[in-house]
Design an enzyme around this catalytic site. Sequence first.
Site, PDB file in Angstrom:
ATOM      1  N   GLY A  67       0.870  -1.172   0.000  1.00  0.00           N
ATOM      2  CA  GLY A  67       0.000   0.000   0.000  1.00  0.00           C
ATOM      3  C   GLY A  67       0.906   1.221   0.000  1.00  0.00           C
ATOM      4  O   GLY A  67       1.869   1.295   0.778  1.00  0.00           O
ATOM      5  N   ARG A 108      10.194  -1.035  -5.201  1.00  0.00           N
ATOM      6  CA  ARG A 108       8.968  -1.047  -6.012  1.00  0.00           C
ATOM      7  C   ARG A 108       8.881   0.301  -6.747  1.00  0.00           C
ATOM      8  O   ARG A 108       9.061   1.346  -6.122  1.00  0.00           O
ATOM      9  CB  ARG A 108       7.711  -1.267  -5.139  1.00  0.00           C
ATOM     10  N   GLN A 215      -5.317  -9.150  -2.396  1.00  0.00           N
ATOM     11  CA  GLN A 215      -5.384  -8.148  -1.316  1.00  0.00           C
ATOM     12  C   GLN A 215      -6.821  -7.875  -0.891  1.00  0.00           C
ATOM     13  O   GLN A 215      -7.071  -7.513   0.254  1.00  0.00           O
ATOM     14  CB  GLN A 215      -4.730  -6.830  -1.773  1.00  0.00           C
ATOM     15  N   ASP A 256      -1.696   4.615  -6.301  1.00  0.00           N
ATOM     16  CA  ASP A 256      -0.250   4.518  -6.064  1.00  0.00           C
ATOM     17  C   ASP A 256       0.493   5.722  -6.606  1.00  0.00           C
ATOM     18  O   ASP A 256       1.568   6.065  -6.130  1.00  0.00           O
ATOM     19  CB  ASP A 256       0.306   3.228  -6.659  1.00  0.00           C
ATOM     20  N   ASN A 266      -3.210   2.523 -10.085  1.00  0.00           N
ATOM     21  CA  ASN A 266      -3.616   1.756  -8.899  1.00  0.00           C
ATOM     22  C   ASN A 266      -3.561   0.281  -9.270  1.00  0.00           C
ATOM     23  O   ASN A 266      -3.246  -0.079 -10.417  1.00  0.00           O
ATOM     24  CB  ASN A 266      -5.022   2.181  -8.428  1.00  0.00           C
ATOM     25  N   LYS A 267      -3.857  -0.553  -8.313  1.00  0.00           N
ATOM     26  CA  LYS A 267      -3.757  -2.005  -8.494  1.00  0.00           C
ATOM     27  C   LYS A 267      -4.393  -2.476  -9.801  1.00  0.00           C
ATOM     28  O   LYS A 267      -5.474  -2.009 -10.174  1.00  0.00           O
ATOM     29  CB  LYS A 267      -4.420  -2.679  -7.284  1.00  0.00           C
TER      30      LYS A 267
HETATM   31  O1  MRU Z   1       0.595  -4.023  -4.623  1.00  0.00           O
HETATM   32  P1  MRU Z   1      -0.032  -3.295  -3.471  1.00  0.00           P
HETATM   33  O2  MRU Z   1      -0.808  -4.182  -2.580  1.00  0.00           O
HETATM   34  O3  MRU Z   1       0.993  -2.456  -2.724  1.00  0.00           O
HETATM   35  O4  MRU Z   1      -1.047  -2.281  -4.153  1.00  0.00           O
HETATM   36  C1  MRU Z   1      -1.753  -1.402  -3.329  1.00  0.00           C
HETATM   37  C2  MRU Z   1      -2.774  -0.562  -4.031  1.00  0.00           C
HETATM   38  O5  MRU Z   1      -2.939  -0.633  -5.219  1.00  0.00           O
HETATM   39  C3  MRU Z   1      -3.553   0.404  -3.168  1.00  0.00           C
HETATM   40  O6  MRU Z   1      -4.806   0.668  -3.741  1.00  0.00           O
HETATM   41  C4  MRU Z   1      -2.803   1.740  -3.030  1.00  0.00           C
HETATM   42  O7  MRU Z   1      -1.440   1.556  -2.761  1.00  0.00           O
HETATM   43  C5  MRU Z   1      -3.404   2.602  -1.962  1.00  0.00           C
HETATM   44  S1  MRU Z   1      -3.127   1.944  -0.302  1.00  0.00           S
HETATM   45  C6  MRU Z   1      -3.877   3.078   0.738  1.00  0.00           C
END
Ligand code: MRU
Length: 367
Positions: A67, A108, A215, A256, A266-267
């Site tokens: 996140g 990342r 997630q 992100d 975003n994801k």
């Molecule tokens: O790969 P992740 O689990 O780090 O991806 C997270 C996301 O896409 C979240 O929507 C984003 O980071 C916001 S977390 C408040």
Amino acid sequence: LASYAASSQYAKVSPEVRTIEIPSAIWWDEGGLRLIDQTRLPDTLQVLTPRRVEDVAEAIRSLRVRGAPAIGIAAAFGLVLALDPEPPTLERAWAAVEEAARTLGKTRPTAVNLFWALNRVVEAAKRAHPSSPAALAGAVRAEAEAIWREDRELCDRIGQYGKPLLAGVRAVLTHCNAGALGTGGVGTATAPLYAWLADGVPIPVYADETRPLLQGARLTAWELSRAGIPVTVVPDGAAASVMARGLVDAVLVGADRIALNGDVANKIGTYGVALAAHAHGIPLYVAAPFSSFDLTIAQGADIPLEQRAPDEVTTIRGVRVAPEGVAALNWAFDVTPARYVTAIITDRGVIRPPLHENIPAMMGRAR
Ligand code: MRU
């Protein structure tokens, strides 16, 4: 596991909802840095205590901490660990911080909060003009703690600004986990939901499972159900049908990295959810703190998108589900074009279209 009562601005806690159990994903105490190992949820609640920079880097790479805001906080505390034990000279202490920033910066690529936090700590340490390794360590730690503390406040403010947008909605759909587990506070997309919950109004949530690493099914469902929010996990492929059946009145996701023009990384899967929401006339709200905006990036196409190992797709929690050796694409993120974003809920207020004008107007000014 730290949990805390509804924070003070949610003063109107109804008699039925006295304490809301919201997990802390990351914190610092007398024992050092603590992280919930999110790869093990929901089966096992294990708190890790990374001691070395490389431990933090590994935790970020493998999504033990994940996140965007939480990654930034973890990286900031990673710089603190770089100075433990304290190097003998100031020169060596600075070299350790710079080396740690390089290591953590390679973990990342998409969440801009990572680079924002690293840069903020290094710049604050420079401004402090430390005269000894101990003074440098003090400056680095003070800034890391400030980032962590502020993130809690940012989440609370997102909750306050987002709350009116959900007035009267019967249920929302979310993707991935943009909850407390992804931040230092009550989450971003979840913050308005917790704000309503503190008023005694639990808004039901449909949580996309969010393949490949689940997630939504593992983390969002765990977090929301513990807090007392009714949550229904749906396969990613069902999101459009959930909308078509009229089960949700809004979509709420995190980010992100948000480009200057309002394109949102975003994801992976968020883009498809946004298209479906648009087709069904359902508002899509993106919730994110100012640290998720990258005003140096003009448009989403310029955002670096992480690609992860194919075996995250061909396996589910270690069990192979595709033929041995088959190819798989594993983009961790996608970009939702600004035209599908109804509004962005930030800690400074709600940004509405035209995003390419209103983002620089609200986010470009100094805090
Ligand atoms: O790969 P992740 O689990 O780090 O991806 C997270 C996301 O896409 C979240 O929507 C984003 O980071 C916001 S977390 C408040």
